[in-house]
Write a protein that holds these residues in place. Structure first.
Motif, short mmCIF file in Angstrom:
data_model
loop_
_atom_site.label_atom_id
_atom_site.label_comp_id
_atom_site.label_asym_id
_atom_site.label_seq_id
_atom_site.Cartn_x
_atom_site.Cartn_y
_atom_site.Cartn_z
N CYS A 1 70.51 16.40 23.02
CA CYS A 1 70.18 15.24 23.85
C CYS A 1 69.60 15.73 25.16
O CYS A 1 70.11 16.67 25.76
CB CYS A 1 71.49 14.49 24.07
N SER B 1 76.76 4.58 22.83
CA SER B 1 76.26 5.89 23.27
C SER B 1 77.42 6.77 23.70
O SER B 1 78.38 6.30 24.30
CB SER B 1 75.32 5.72 24.47
N ASN C 1 67.74 4.65 15.69
CA ASN C 1 67.92 4.21 17.06
C ASN C 1 66.92 3.15 17.48
O ASN C 1 67.26 2.24 18.23
CB ASN C 1 67.85 5.41 17.99
N SER D 1 71.51 8.30 19.36
CA SER D 1 72.79 7.92 18.73
C SER D 1 72.72 8.22 17.23
O SER D 1 71.64 8.39 16.68
CB SER D 1 73.07 6.44 18.93
N ASP E 1 68.19 11.11 28.42
CA ASP E 1 68.61 10.17 27.37
C ASP E 1 70.00 9.59 27.61
O ASP E 1 70.44 8.70 26.88
CB ASP E 1 68.63 10.88 26.01
N TYR E 2 70.72 10.13 28.59
CA TYR E 2 72.09 9.65 28.80
C TYR E 2 72.10 8.36 29.61
O TYR E 2 72.22 8.35 30.83
CB TYR E 2 72.94 10.72 29.50
N ASN F 1 70.82 5.16 24.68
CA ASN F 1 70.58 6.54 24.28
C ASN F 1 69.81 6.60 22.96
O ASN F 1 70.29 6.11 21.94
CB ASN F 1 71.93 7.24 24.14
#
Ligand code: SF4
Length: 590
Positions: A388, A368, A407, A400, A392-393, A397
């Protein structure tokens, strides 16, 4: 304003992770994930906030996991400065908090720190977020706050009164007792791996917060203050083995206080090549002699070395893991799915290689790009970074960009990896016992008095504790191979220690009973992610006795009735339900 400083986490609840686990439960969402009944549960205090409060001369208040109403009530008291420590995936909540502070208390200065600050800087800094935030603390926070309040930034950093984190088996209770102290010995790493937030945040430098002597003094202080109450110290520092002198000096200080490693050991971070290099120069035993009991090691990928990750291009991870396990050091092996060089042809083989390292605990995540890292910058420059959400961090994530894998496939693969580890090696607890037995055997043969007279006692104690879960593991083994491993470890335990004591036998039967009740309970009321309780800590430095705690917990304000009821009701409900089911099953048998 009378109140000078409020330090707080983001308001709770936090966004949930893709696997629907609590972000604060590191054992459940990562290290023992996929272990079925033997998946553990843990709780974590935001020690970064306590680090700040304990190193300032001004009074302050620390809020751990406040709910919205509790946060608003606190802001209404009026503060000169409010500091919010958060991760990137908290940022939507952080903005809401900032807007509220601006509205209720416009003269309050708002600071945001930790990895959320790194994200904010990378995504536009104060130019973009200055209407909500006054200072983005993108770096070491103690010095920043000391300068802010006109204090001497060069005073030593102390960490003598951190609340304890804890972990335990889910069937033994959802609120494990605290027995682990986290200490920040250093921040940052010169490694510069492109995906690494810590290395980027501290500009590829290591900032030392505690000298080796100070680490050992802190350990000694906690063990004296809380006899029997601490069994492990998590030493936060990104890669100890890059700094051999530091580790060797720690070993020298441990040698002056060998009784410390009879009571607790250290969880540290290291990388494959640097561990191997350290061991080839100073010997493998030097690692255990420095008090190290567990090492978090980024395997990342079998082919990481040939793809530019300098920490992985010399030694074979499997050999390093095996050497460490031989002398009683457990491992937390980390593996990443979704590097661009992993393809459909190589990824499964890559995962198999990682599993073959026999990590005692596991962390599997997705490649990520966190804002502020070289990887994120490169992707942004190439316009490859998809839109993003802040939420989502995290390590999984969902946005990606792998050329071969979607993902959700990568997420499935990480889940598969956890399952694979469990099916192949059994529960992390079993692997832990295996390595402790190695430790006992190694220490018995060792010529190092530190190991043969002192470290061995902790291995024995831990092995004896873990033995009490073997009966449950045998009953709930996932397959015949693991069952064989459990039985062979049981025999090995007996051949080293002889027959189990009455206390061990009682604990073993008790655990089996609780585990069985828990499995029945889960049929009616499945496991739900752990929630953290709210705590309000009042810091009044100078008011405490010279060696007394600088804070008191405001029990009244911390009383969260809904949370307490939630903790109470499922327990009672679960036990009642288990009782009903057991009566029903017994009747059916009759
Ligand atoms: S070695 Fe580990 S801590 Fe250092 S930069 Fe690489 S990933 Fe980060």
């Amino acid at each position: 304003m009378n109140n000078r400083l409020l330090l707080t986490t983001a308001v709770y609840p936090f966004p949930s992770l893709p696997q629907n686990e609590a972000a604060t439960d590191v054992m459940g969402q990562r290290f023992t994930r996929g272990n079925d009944l033997f998946t553990m549960v843990s709780h974590t205090h935001p020690c970064g906030l306590h680090l700040l409060a304990q190193n300032l001369e001004i009074p302050s208040v620390v809020l751990e996991y406040p709910r919205w109403n509790q946060f608003c009530r606190e802001v209404a008291r009026g503060y000169e400065v409010i500091g919010i420590s958060a991760y990137p995936f908290h940022l939507d909540t952080v903005f809401r908090m900032c807007r509220h502070i601006r509205m209720v208390s416009p003269s309050t200065r708002i600071l945001v720190g930790s990895y959320a600050a790194q994200t904010l800087m990378a995504l536009g800094g104060l130019e973009k977020f200055g209407d909500m935030i006054d200072e983005i603390v993108d770096g070491e926070g103690v010095g920043h706050l000391r300068r802010h309040f006109g204090e001497d930034p060069s005073r030593p950093v102390l960490q003598r009164f951190f609340p304890r984190n804890g972990a335990g088996l889910r069937y033994l209770g959802k609120q494990p007792k605290g027995n682990t102290v986290l200490l920040f010995s250093g921040l940052g790493c010169p490694g510069g791996c492109d995906f690494c937030s810590s290395s980027a945040m501290y500009k590829r430098k290591r900032i030392e917060l505690l000298s080796p002597q100070s680490v050992v003094e802190h350990v000694s202080h906690y063990l004296e203050r809380l006899p029997g109450g601490v069994t492990q110290f998590y030493l936060i520092d990104e890669d100890y083995f890059r700094f051999p002198d530091y580790l060797l000096e720690m070993r020298r200080h441990i040698a002056d206080h060998p009784e410390l490693i009879e009571q607790a050991d250290f969880v540290v971070f290291g990388s494959v090549d640097y561990i191997a290099r350290f061991a080839s120069t100073y010997g493998w035993e030097a690692i255990a002699e420095a008090g190290v009991g567990v090492i978090f090691i980024g395997v990342e990928s079998r082919n990481a070395g040939e793809n530019g990750y300098g920490k992985r291009d010399r030694a074979d991870a499997r050999e390093v893991f095996a050497k460490l396990h031989n002398l009683g050091i457990r491992t937390i092996g980390a593996w990443i799915a979704g590097f661009p060089f992993q393809s459909r042809e190589t990824l499964q083989e890559d995962l198999d290689y990682y599993i073959s390292c026999y990590p005692t605990y596991q962390q599997l995540s997705i490649f990520s790009a966190f804002p502020g890292t070289p990887l994120h910058e490169a992707r942004s420059n190439e316009s490859k970074e998809p839109d993003c959400q802040f939420a989502d961090y995290h390590f999984w994530n969902p946005s990606s960009t792998h050329p071969d894998y979607s993902n959700s496939e990568l997420l499935e693969l990480t889940e598969h990896g956890y399952e694979l580890g469990y099916q192949r090696w059994g529960a992390c607890l079993l692997r832990n016992l295996d390595v402790h037995l190695n430790g006992v055997e190694w220490c018995e043969q060792s010529e190092s008095p530190l190991l043969s007279n002192h470290a061995i006692l902790l291995h024995r104690k831990n092995a004896a504790k873990l033995y009490t879960q073997l009966r449950t593991m045998e009953k709930y083994a996932p397959n015949q191979e693991v069952l064989k491993r459990i039985r062979s470890l049981t025999s090995r335990y007996h051949s080293i220690f002889g027959a189990a004591t009455l206390l061990q036998e009682t604990a073993s039967w008790g655990s089996l009973l609780l585990a069985t009740l828990y499995t029945w309970k889960c049929k009616i009321s499945p496991w739900s992610p752990k929630t953290e309780g709210f705590r309000r800590f009042i810091y009044t430095p100078g008011a405490a006795a010279p060696d007394g705690s600088p804070y008191v917990i405001d029990r009244l304000a911390s009383l969260d009735t809904t949370y307490s009821l939630k903790r109470l009701i499922p327990k009672v409900f679960g036990r009642l339900a288990a009782l009903v089911v057991s009566v029903y099953l017994t009747k059916q048998k009759i």
